[in-house]
Design a protein around this motif. Structure first.
Motif, PDB file in Angstrom:
ATOM      1  N   VAL A   1      35.852  57.103  67.060  1.00  0.00           N
ATOM      2  CA  VAL A   1      34.934  57.924  67.841  1.00  0.00           C
ATOM      3  C   VAL A   1      33.508  57.705  67.350  1.00  0.00           C
ATOM      4  CG1 VAL A   1      34.327  60.266  68.537  1.00  0.00           C
ATOM      5  CG2 VAL A   1      36.711  59.686  68.134  1.00  0.00           C
ATOM      6  N   VAL A   2      32.561  57.587  68.290  1.00  0.00           N
ATOM      7  CA  VAL A   2      31.148  57.506  67.931  1.00  0.00           C
ATOM      8  C   VAL A   2      30.380  58.512  68.780  1.00  0.00           C
ATOM      9  CG1 VAL A   2      30.700  55.610  69.564  1.00  0.00           C
ATOM     10  CG2 VAL A   2      29.117  56.013  67.670  1.00  0.00           C
ATOM     11  N   GLY A   3      29.454  59.223  68.153  1.00  0.00           N
ATOM     12  CA  GLY A   3      28.599  60.164  68.868  1.00  0.00           C
ATOM     13  C   GLY A   3      27.288  59.505  69.236  1.00  0.00           C
TER      14      GLY A   3
ATOM     15  N   THR B   1      17.636  62.734  62.898  1.00  0.00           N
ATOM     16  CA  THR B   1      16.826  62.913  64.088  1.00  0.00           C
ATOM     17  C   THR B   1      17.678  62.803  65.328  1.00  0.00           C
ATOM     18  OG1 THR B   1      14.777  62.227  65.162  1.00  0.00           O
ATOM     19  CG2 THR B   1      16.236  60.482  64.436  1.00  0.00           C
ATOM     20  N   GLY B   2      17.099  63.036  66.491  1.00  0.00           N
ATOM     21  CA  GLY B   2      17.807  62.920  67.750  1.00  0.00           C
ATOM     22  C   GLY B   2      18.444  64.237  68.123  1.00  0.00           C
ATOM     23  N   THR B   3      18.617  64.502  69.446  1.00  0.00           N
ATOM     24  CA  THR B   3      19.207  65.755  69.873  1.00  0.00           C
ATOM     25  C   THR B   3      20.614  65.918  69.330  1.00  0.00           C
ATOM     26  OG1 THR B   3      19.888  64.663  71.912  1.00  0.00           O
ATOM     27  CG2 THR B   3      17.842  65.900  71.966  1.00  0.00           C
ATOM     28  N   LEU B   4      21.380  64.837  69.251  1.00  0.00           N
ATOM     29  CA  LEU B   4      22.725  64.910  68.709  1.00  0.00           C
ATOM     30  C   LEU B   4      22.726  64.990  67.201  1.00  0.00           C
ATOM     31  CD1 LEU B   4      25.836  64.579  68.808  1.00  0.00           C
ATOM     32  CD2 LEU B   4      25.450  62.121  68.826  1.00  0.00           C
ATOM     33  N   LEU B   5      21.804  64.268  66.549  1.00  0.00           N
ATOM     34  CA  LEU B   5      21.963  63.968  65.136  1.00  0.00           C
ATOM     35  C   LEU B   5      21.130  64.818  64.203  1.00  0.00           C
ATOM     36  CD1 LEU B   5      21.830  60.140  65.726  1.00  0.00           C
ATOM     37  CD2 LEU B   5      23.863  61.546  65.406  1.00  0.00           C
ATOM     38  N   ARG B   6      20.410  65.815  64.735  1.00  0.00           N
ATOM     39  CA  ARG B   6      19.492  66.566  63.885  1.00  0.00           C
ATOM     40  C   ARG B   6      20.208  67.231  62.718  1.00  0.00           C
ATOM     41  NH1 ARG B   6      17.019  69.361  67.785  1.00  0.00           N
ATOM     42  NH2 ARG B   6      15.622  67.626  68.136  1.00  0.00           N
ATOM     43  N   SER B   7      21.385  67.808  62.968  1.00  0.00           N
ATOM     44  CA  SER B   7      22.129  68.443  61.885  1.00  0.00           C
ATOM     45  C   SER B   7      23.595  68.068  61.905  1.00  0.00           C
ATOM     46  CB  SER B   7      22.008  69.968  61.996  1.00  0.00           C
ATOM     47  OG  SER B   7      22.527  70.418  63.233  1.00  0.00           O
ATOM     48  N   VAL B   8      23.983  67.217  62.827  1.00  0.00           N
ATOM     49  CA  VAL B   8      25.397  66.925  63.029  1.00  0.00           C
ATOM     50  C   VAL B   8      26.001  66.169  61.857  1.00  0.00           C
ATOM     51  CG1 VAL B   8      26.996  65.579  64.431  1.00  0.00           C
ATOM     52  CG2 VAL B   8      25.325  67.049  65.528  1.00  0.00           C
ATOM     53  N   SER B   9      25.282  65.195  61.275  1.00  0.00           N
ATOM     54  CA  SER B   9      25.894  64.355  60.250  1.00  0.00           C
ATOM     55  C   SER B   9      26.324  65.165  59.031  1.00  0.00           C
ATOM     56  CB  SER B   9      24.950  63.228  59.838  1.00  0.00           C
ATOM     57  OG  SER B   9      23.749  63.737  59.317  1.00  0.00           O
ATOM     58  N   LEU B  10      25.497  66.106  58.578  1.00  0.00           N
ATOM     59  CA  LEU B  10      25.870  66.904  57.414  1.00  0.00           C
ATOM     60  C   LEU B  10      27.026  67.840  57.742  1.00  0.00           C
ATOM     61  CD1 LEU B  10      22.444  67.788  55.763  1.00  0.00           C
ATOM     62  CD2 LEU B  10      24.231  66.297  54.871  1.00  0.00           C
TER      63      LEU B  10
ATOM     64  N   VAL C   1      28.372  58.325  63.257  1.00  0.00           N
ATOM     65  CA  VAL C   1      27.115  58.882  63.759  1.00  0.00           C
ATOM     66  C   VAL C   1      25.960  58.159  63.069  1.00  0.00           C
ATOM     67  CG1 VAL C   1      28.009  61.178  64.342  1.00  0.00           C
ATOM     68  CG2 VAL C   1      27.117  60.743  62.041  1.00  0.00           C
ATOM     69  N   GLY C   2      24.743  58.368  63.579  1.00  0.00           N
ATOM     70  CA  GLY C   2      23.560  57.733  63.002  1.00  0.00           C
ATOM     71  C   GLY C   2      22.565  58.760  62.496  1.00  0.00           C
TER      72      GLY C   2
ATOM     73  N   LEU D   1      31.995  62.911  78.326  1.00  0.00           N
ATOM     74  CA  LEU D   1      30.840  63.787  78.474  1.00  0.00           C
ATOM     75  C   LEU D   1      31.356  65.217  78.347  1.00  0.00           C
ATOM     76  CD1 LEU D   1      27.838  64.103  79.114  1.00  0.00           C
ATOM     77  CD2 LEU D   1      28.435  64.020  81.545  1.00  0.00           C
ATOM     78  N   VAL D   2      30.920  65.921  77.302  1.00  0.00           N
ATOM     79  CA  VAL D   2      31.535  67.194  76.951  1.00  0.00           C
ATOM     80  C   VAL D   2      30.495  68.305  76.950  1.00  0.00           C
ATOM     81  CG1 VAL D   2      32.983  68.387  75.263  1.00  0.00           C
ATOM     82  CG2 VAL D   2      33.139  65.901  75.496  1.00  0.00           C
ATOM     83  N   ASP D   3      30.831  69.415  77.594  1.00  0.00           N
ATOM     84  CA  ASP D   3      29.921  70.549  77.696  1.00  0.00           C
ATOM     85  C   ASP D   3      30.104  71.505  76.519  1.00  0.00           C
ATOM     86  OD1 ASP D   3      28.026  72.289  78.655  1.00  0.00           O
ATOM     87  OD2 ASP D   3      29.332  73.208  80.150  1.00  0.00           O
ATOM     88  N   ARG D   4      30.066  70.942  75.325  1.00  0.00           N
ATOM     89  CA  ARG D   4      30.153  71.717  74.089  1.00  0.00           C
ATOM     90  C   ARG D   4      29.262  71.050  73.038  1.00  0.00           C
ATOM     91  NH1 ARG D   4      35.593  71.572  75.418  1.00  0.00           N
ATOM     92  NH2 ARG D   4      36.032  69.997  73.828  1.00  0.00           N
ATOM     93  N   PRO D   5      28.857  71.781  72.018  1.00  0.00           N
ATOM     94  CA  PRO D   5      28.008  71.175  70.977  1.00  0.00           C
ATOM     95  C   PRO D   5      28.650  69.942  70.372  1.00  0.00           C
ATOM     96  CG  PRO D   5      28.043  73.554  70.735  1.00  0.00           C
ATOM     97  CD  PRO D   5      29.062  73.224  71.789  1.00  0.00           C
ATOM     98  N   ALA D   6      27.840  68.921  70.153  1.00  0.00           N
ATOM     99  CA  ALA D   6      28.348  67.629  69.709  1.00  0.00           C
ATOM    100  C   ALA D   6      29.116  67.725  68.396  1.00  0.00           C
ATOM    101  CB  ALA D   6      27.190  66.650  69.570  1.00  0.00           C
ATOM    102  N   GLY D   7      28.618  68.523  67.461  1.00  0.00           N
ATOM    103  CA  GLY D   7      29.274  68.601  66.162  1.00  0.00           C
ATOM    104  C   GLY D   7      30.708  69.072  66.256  1.00  0.00           C
ATOM    105  N   SER D   8      30.932  70.163  66.997  1.00  0.00           N
ATOM    106  CA  SER D   8      32.287  70.694  67.113  1.00  0.00           C
ATOM    107  C   SER D   8      33.192  69.734  67.868  1.00  0.00           C
ATOM    108  CB  SER D   8      32.262  72.062  67.809  1.00  0.00           C
ATOM    109  OG  SER D   8      31.743  71.949  69.128  1.00  0.00           O
ATOM    110  N   VAL D   9      32.634  69.031  68.861  1.00  0.00           N
ATOM    111  CA  VAL D   9      33.423  68.056  69.617  1.00  0.00           C
ATOM    112  C   VAL D   9      33.891  66.922  68.712  1.00  0.00           C
ATOM    113  CG1 VAL D   9      33.334  66.327  71.454  1.00  0.00           C
ATOM    114  CG2 VAL D   9      32.309  68.580  71.812  1.00  0.00           C
ATOM    115  N   LEU D  10      32.993  66.400  67.890  1.00  0.00           N
ATOM    116  CA  LEU D  10      33.338  65.273  67.024  1.00  0.00           C
ATOM    117  C   LEU D  10      34.329  65.679  65.939  1.00  0.00           C
ATOM    118  CD1 LEU D  10      29.840  63.582  66.743  1.00  0.00           C
ATOM    119  CD2 LEU D  10      31.834  62.740  68.003  1.00  0.00           C
TER     120      LEU D  10
END
Length: 282
Positions: A2-4, A108-117, A99-100, A78-87
């Motif tokens: 899986v990649v976000g 950075t990025g709308t997906l990646l601002r806090s998702v990686s941690l 993730v990047g 394409l998922v109508d939920r926050p990216a972090g919980s989906v991944l």
């Protein structure tokens, strides 16, 4: 696998890494675009423009994957939920989540601002975090394993297999810190005994792996010092660094161990964080 993605240049770099990893493993790649961080309660489908933009992000990502590896099995979600919980959910059925991040010092990025941690603290499968642009990661020809103890078996197995898939040597780096105290004579004897025991940690880990894994050229290093400083410095000569997550409970949920956290912020190569099974699940 899986990649976000979120349409940013840095998620594009993550996509390229994910395509390469899926190709090495011969597995399907799922490209996921979660809900944008547009504010509380603003779902992806609240209006045609965000929805169509998100669809375009996925179409472009799928086209890029096909361009990089024609014939690779790719699906998009394409998922109508926050990216972090989906991944995190997708990770239960994935060999690897990718993730990047922006590069040194942040995300950075709308997906990646806090998702990686968040993912590193909660992902049920190994997480690959790709830092900066592709130009920041020239091929160096080795995989680096940061081994804290003999209990890091899952991280060691991942690093050994990854080096084999890439056809490069594996460097196993074990860092330990001397504890002071006691009389000078006892301290000297204790230090010698401790140093001998620490030398055996990576040796024993590699010996176990060599019994059930493909042949991989392996270098073993045991260093006394501060783990975060030594490992960050060693990443300058690595294509990839692998460490165990060593999570612990915090006031707001699970927290990532200090070594993995520092590497996510300061490593000079992509980082793989491998979860450590709970006691009784090994």
């Amino acid at each position: 696998m899986v990649v976000g993605v979120d349409g940013s240049a840095h998620s594009g770099t993550a996509l390229e890494a994910a395509v390469a990893e899926a190709d090495r493993r011969g597995v399907r790649l799922e490209i996921v675009h979660g809900r944008p961080w547009g504010g509380r309660g603003q779902g992806l489908c609240r209006g045609p423009r965000p929805y169509h933009t998100a669809q375009a992000v996925l179409r472009q990502a799928a086209a890029r994957a096909e361009e990089l590896r024609p014939g690779l099995r790719v699906s998009t979600s394409l998922v109508d939920r926050p990216a972090g919980s989906v991944l995190v959910r997708r990770g239960h059925d994935a060999a690897l989540t990718v993730v990047g991040t922006r590069g040194h010092g942040g995300v950075t990025g709308t997906l990646l601002r806090s998702v990686s941690l968040r993912l590193a603290a909660h992902s049920p499968c190994p997480l690959l975090v790709v830092r900066g642009g592709a130009a920041a990661h020239p091929a160096r020809g080795r995989v680096l394993l940061g081994l804290r103890s003999g209990a890091d078996t899952e991280a060691a197995a991942f690093a050994f297999a990854e080096a084999g898939r890439r056809g490069v040597p594996l460097t196993v780096l074990h860092v330990w810190t001397r504890r002071t105290g006691g009389s000078p004579g006892c301290a000297t004897a204790g230090f010698t005994e401790r140093a001998r025991a620490e030398q055996g940690v990576p040796v024993n880990a590699v010996a176990r792996l060599r019994t059930d894994q493909r042949v991989v050229a392996t270098d073993i290093e045991t260093v006394r010092g501060r783990a975060t400083d030594v490992l960050v410095g060693a990443t300058a000569d690595a294509d990839l660094v692998v460490v165990a997550a060593h999570r612990r409970p915090g006031r707001t949920g699970m927290r990532l161990g200090p070594v993995a956290r520092v590497l996510l912020h300061h490593a000079q190569c992509p980082v793989v964080v491998v979860p450590v099974p709970a006691p009784g699940r090994r």
